[in-house]
Design an enzyme around this catalytic site. Structure first.
Site, short mmCIF file in Angstrom:
data_model
loop_
_atom_site.label_atom_id
_atom_site.label_comp_id
_atom_site.label_asym_id
_atom_site.label_seq_id
_atom_site.Cartn_x
_atom_site.Cartn_y
_atom_site.Cartn_z
N CYS A 2 6.01 -6.94 -17.63
CA CYS A 2 5.38 -8.00 -18.43
C CYS A 2 6.24 -9.26 -18.34
O CYS A 2 7.39 -9.23 -17.93
CB CYS A 2 5.27 -7.56 -19.87
SG CYS A 2 4.47 -5.98 -20.05
N ARG A 27 5.08 -11.53 -11.15
CA ARG A 27 5.46 -10.20 -11.65
C ARG A 27 4.26 -9.27 -11.73
O ARG A 27 4.41 -8.07 -11.93
CB ARG A 27 6.12 -10.32 -13.02
CG ARG A 27 7.43 -11.07 -13.03
CD ARG A 27 7.75 -11.60 -14.41
NE ARG A 27 8.14 -10.57 -15.35
CZ ARG A 27 9.42 -10.22 -15.58
NH1 ARG A 27 10.38 -10.82 -14.91
NH2 ARG A 27 9.73 -9.29 -16.45
N TRP A 75 1.72 -6.21 -18.19
CA TRP A 75 1.53 -5.23 -17.12
C TRP A 75 1.39 -3.89 -17.86
O TRP A 75 2.36 -3.37 -18.41
CB TRP A 75 2.74 -5.23 -16.20
CG TRP A 75 2.74 -4.09 -15.22
CD1 TRP A 75 3.33 -2.87 -15.37
CD2 TRP A 75 2.08 -4.04 -13.96
NE1 TRP A 75 3.08 -2.07 -14.29
CE2 TRP A 75 2.33 -2.75 -13.40
CE3 TRP A 75 1.32 -4.94 -13.24
CZ2 TRP A 75 1.82 -2.37 -12.16
CZ3 TRP A 75 0.84 -4.55 -12.00
CH2 TRP A 75 1.08 -3.29 -11.48
N ASN A 101 8.22 -6.46 -23.49
CA ASN A 101 8.27 -5.95 -22.12
C ASN A 101 9.12 -4.70 -22.15
O ASN A 101 10.26 -4.72 -22.61
CB ASN A 101 8.87 -6.97 -21.15
CG ASN A 101 8.97 -6.40 -19.72
OD1 ASN A 101 8.19 -5.53 -19.35
ND2 ASN A 101 9.95 -6.86 -18.97
N GLY A 102 8.57 -3.57 -21.68
CA GLY A 102 9.34 -2.32 -21.67
C GLY A 102 8.46 -1.16 -22.13
O GLY A 102 7.24 -1.27 -22.18
N GLU A 481 8.96 8.80 6.09
CA GLU A 481 9.01 7.56 5.30
C GLU A 481 9.99 6.58 5.93
O GLU A 481 9.72 5.38 6.00
CB GLU A 481 9.39 7.86 3.85
CG GLU A 481 9.44 6.65 2.95
CD GLU A 481 8.14 5.84 2.91
OE1 GLU A 481 7.09 6.33 3.38
OE2 GLU A 481 8.19 4.69 2.44
N LYS A 485 8.82 2.81 7.10
CA LYS A 485 9.51 1.60 6.60
C LYS A 485 9.92 0.71 7.77
O LYS A 485 9.75 -0.50 7.73
CB LYS A 485 10.73 1.98 5.76
CG LYS A 485 10.42 2.49 4.38
CD LYS A 485 9.93 1.43 3.42
CE LYS A 485 8.48 1.21 3.24
NZ LYS A 485 7.52 2.19 3.01
N GLU A 488 6.55 -0.66 9.90
CA GLU A 488 5.54 -1.52 9.25
C GLU A 488 6.09 -2.91 8.95
O GLU A 488 5.32 -3.85 8.81
CB GLU A 488 4.99 -0.89 7.97
CG GLU A 488 5.94 -0.80 6.81
CD GLU A 488 5.25 -0.28 5.55
OE1 GLU A 488 4.07 -0.58 5.32
OE2 GLU A 488 5.89 0.46 4.80
N HIS A 504 9.19 20.19 22.53
CA HIS A 504 7.83 20.52 23.01
C HIS A 504 7.11 19.29 23.55
O HIS A 504 5.88 19.21 23.52
CB HIS A 504 7.04 21.16 21.86
CG HIS A 504 7.66 22.43 21.39
ND1 HIS A 504 7.55 23.63 22.06
CD2 HIS A 504 8.48 22.66 20.34
CE1 HIS A 504 8.23 24.55 21.43
NE2 HIS A 504 8.81 24.00 20.38
N LYS A 603 -1.48 -4.87 0.65
CA LYS A 603 -0.74 -4.07 -0.33
C LYS A 603 -1.60 -2.88 -0.78
O LYS A 603 -1.09 -1.81 -1.05
CB LYS A 603 -0.35 -4.91 -1.55
CG LYS A 603 0.47 -4.16 -2.59
CD LYS A 603 1.75 -3.59 -2.01
CE LYS A 603 2.53 -2.77 -3.01
NZ LYS A 603 3.65 -2.02 -2.36
C1 AGP Z 1 3.73 1.86 2.45
O1 AGP Z 1 4.87 1.03 2.57
C2 AGP Z 1 2.45 1.10 2.79
N1 AGP Z 1 2.35 -0.07 2.01
C3 AGP Z 1 1.23 2.01 2.76
O2 AGP Z 1 1.46 3.10 3.63
C4 AGP Z 1 0.86 2.58 1.37
O3 AGP Z 1 1.79 3.54 0.98
C5 AGP Z 1 -0.53 3.25 1.49
O4 AGP Z 1 -1.48 2.27 1.86
C6 AGP Z 1 -0.99 3.91 0.19
O5 AGP Z 1 -1.14 2.94 -0.81
P1 AGP Z 1 -1.31 3.42 -2.34
O6 AGP Z 1 -0.07 4.16 -2.69
O7 AGP Z 1 -1.49 2.16 -3.12
O8 AGP Z 1 -2.52 4.31 -2.39
#
Ligand code: AGP
Length: 608
Positions: A2, A27, A75, A101-102, A481, A485, A488, A504, A603
């Site tokens: 928030c 934010r 938020w 906020n919290g 992961e 990272k 992407e 393999h 996002k």
């Molecule tokens: C991860 O860094 C990416 N932004 C992407 O793989 C993300 O995790 C995926 O689109 C799932 O999104 P969500 O967790 O909002 O469902």
């Protein structure tokens, strides 16, 4: 998170508050509100939606005259976004207004206590309990009432408070959630973060935990929670406005990486009570937990990678069979969901189309769905039968870091809860795991402090063409992961491989100098991991190893080693992922990529 802004001074408060809140929009929020003393009473205006709605509602603040006020962008954590749940919250007489906020961790017992004393609640939030508690302890002395409440409330809070009977002052209070105050010739300011008041002053005071500030139009007083007056030194902010939004970090992604210790704490601590795990939102009796005979975890991207870790952790601790699937596959393969199957969907945004579709498919097949979600009130949060929030706060960078870490914590808690209820986790093991969980924030902090070393190493690979991440078991999930990272945000091709699978086929891709990141945190698989490192080294690879402190044998096989602090074998992802996040980040920065907004990515993938 928030946003809070407060003002008391010579000018109209509402426009100053609206301007300040607009500087905190980055934010993330779902509603906004203001309280302004108009000379006779406190006027309160608040609405769900963007700040623009509040601006229009108050004609830019013109309909809320007065030079003392507090404002808020919310938020949601407790209570979905709505007008009633927006802040400020207030007492019945509307003579006390609070913005927060919290997370108030003990708000439920406090709310029950206030209701038993005749107080009436009009929202589903944890914050409203503060307004009624302050009212309950207020006998004419605001500072006394505030400090009494501070002694009784558990959790994190940054507060702005105002009293109609004291229209010459506003109060700022801080515990764990950041809050600053500032002053110039025209007045005094409260803000959650520097950007909100940088336009008015660069001289600010960072409020420490359990401190209270009384702000008047031309001066401020600082107190401890025991009402002892203290003096504080101001800090001059050198940042520009853009840098200030990122808290001085170069990118939101780096800022969010550094928020991971707090994210882990915020997701963990409200669910550990009296040395036991309490997941109230699970909505399952012990009997229902014992009746589970299979768990399906469904998600996309990093959330899927968290789910793969969840498989190993839940199967290892609770001995329940787990199947993990990417949502885009699950929803089209006519999944077989039998009696006793529990479906868990994981999503930061709560809006990912494939994950939402998988949730609906599961419900159509007659199965309840638990959502592990970060955004309160999102589609998945609303449609899931039960929701376990990750409380990571808004995540701005497209590449997830803090929300992913919070998802891991949620899965650990689920596994331990299920293991406990199903008699698979004895007292000693459970207690030791609980202690290991509590140590994770500090251990993450320590790994983050290592960033310069990672940056130097990353700079060597800015020109890399192919990078491989390998591991076995949970280390394979970590590799997934780590690989995502890197690729992407740096656009370097990368693949994660089950280490035993290399020979393999893929090992034919290893050439002189190819970087292979080998994750080796599972002691039971350490020797196998070593042999995989030797395998790729023999073909010219440069091996970066990530392993537990003390595993120095690895230096015979690896060219570069990153050690992580010791923790329970099931929790190593929370630590090993930190240097891998930093590695991907610094390679991308070194390449000059748009780290926070990588090309082609959104996002939240709200379309198929
Ligand atoms: C991860 O860094 C990416 N932004 C992407 O793989 C993300 O995790 C995926 O689109 C799932 O999104 P969500 O967790 O909002 O469902």
């Amino acid at each position: 998170m928030c946003g809070i802004v407060g003002y008391i001074g010579k000018h109209a408060a509402a426009p100053v508050i609206l301007e300040g809140l607009s500087r905190l929009e980055y934010r993330g929020y779902d509603s906004a509100g203001m309280a302004v003393f108009d000379g006779e009473k406190i006027q309160i205006k608040k609405s769900v939606g963007r700040l623009k709605v509040l601006e229009e509602l108050t004609h830019g603040g013109a309909t809320m005259p007065g030079s003392i006020g507090i404002g808020h962008t919310r938020w949601a954590t407790h209570g979905a976004p709505s007008d009633a749940n927006s802040h400020p919250h207030y007492n019945a007489e509307e003579t006390i207004a609070v913005v927060h906020n919290g997370i108030i961790e003990n708000y439920l017992p406090l709310k029950e206590k206030m209701i038993s004393k005749g107080y009436r609640f009009v929202s589903d939030t944890d914050t409203e309990v503060l307004a009624h508690l302050i009212d309950y302890y207020y006998k004419g002395n605001p500072l006394e009432a505030i400090t009494k409440v501070m002694h009784r409330v558990q959790g994190s809070y940054a507060l702005g408070i105002m009293f109609a009977e004291h229209p010459d002052q506003i109060f700022a209070v801080r515990k764990d959630s950041p809050l600053i105050v500032g002053q110039n010739e025209e007045g005094c300011f409260i803000a959650s973060d520097v950007p909100a008041i940088l336009k008015y002053t660069r001289k600010v005071y960072f409020i420490e935990n359990q401190e209270v500030v009384r702000l008047r139009a031309d001066h401020m007083h600082f107190y401890t929670v025991d009402e002892e007056e203290i003096t504080k030194e101001p800090v001059t902010i050198e940042w520009d406005a853009n840098a200030a939004e990122k808290g001085g970090y170069e990118h939101f992604m780096l800022k969010e990486m550094y928020e991971q210790p707090k994210t882990v704490t915020d997701t963990l601590s409200p669910r550990i009570k009296d040395q036991d795990i309490v997941i109230e939102e699970l909505g399952m009796s012990d009997e229902e937990i014992r009746a589970i005979n299979k768990i399906f975890i469904v998600a996309c991207g990093s959330a899927y990678h968290a789910g793969v870790t969840g498989k190993y952790v839940i199967e290892g601790i609770a001995r329940i069979p787990v199947e993990v699937d990417v949502a885009s596959e699950f929803r089209y393969r006519d999944p077989i969901l039998e009696e006793g199957t529990m479906v868990v969907v994981i999503s930061q945004s709560g809006e990912t189309a494939d994950t939402l579709a998988a949730l609906r498919e599961s419900q159509q097949l007659g199965h309840k769905v638990l959502g592990i979600v970060n955004v309160v009130g999102s589609s998945i949060a609303r449609e899931a039968d039960n929701v376990m929030y990750t409380w990571a706060g808004p995540e701005i960078a497209v590449a997830t870091t803090k929300a992913y870490s919070a998802q891991l914590i949620a899965l650990y808690l689920l596994a331990m809860k299920f293991g406990r209820v199903r008699g698979k986790l004895g007292d000693t093991a459970f207690h030791n795991m609980l202690e290991d969980l509590k140590r994770l924030p500090a251990q993450i902090e320590m790994l983050l402090a290592n960033k310069q070393r990672i940056q130097r190493f990353a700079n060597r690979y800015i020109g890399a063409k192919d990078v491989f991440f390998i591991g076995r078991g949970i280390d394979y999930a970590i590799s997934m992961e780590g690989s995502l990272k890197l690729k992407e945000i740096s656009y370097i091709h990368s693949e994660a491989y089950a280490a035993g699978e290399l020979k393999h086929g893929t090992i034919s891709l290893i050439e002189e100098g190819t970087l292979v990141a080998a994750v080796a945190t599972q002691d039971g698989l350490f020797k196998k991991a070593l042999s995989n490192m030797v395998e790729v080294k023999a073909r010219g690879a440069f091996v970066l190893a990530v392993t537990n402190e003390g595993n120095t044998d690895i230096e015979k096989a690896a060219d570069y080693v990153i050690y992580i602090p010791r923790t329970n074998q099931y929790f190593t992802n929370s630590l090993a992922i930190i240097p891998l996040q930093l590695f991907g980040y610094y390679v991308a920065v070194g390449k000059g990529c748009d780290v926070d907004k990588p090309r082609n990515l959104a996002k939240s993938v709200t379309v198929e």
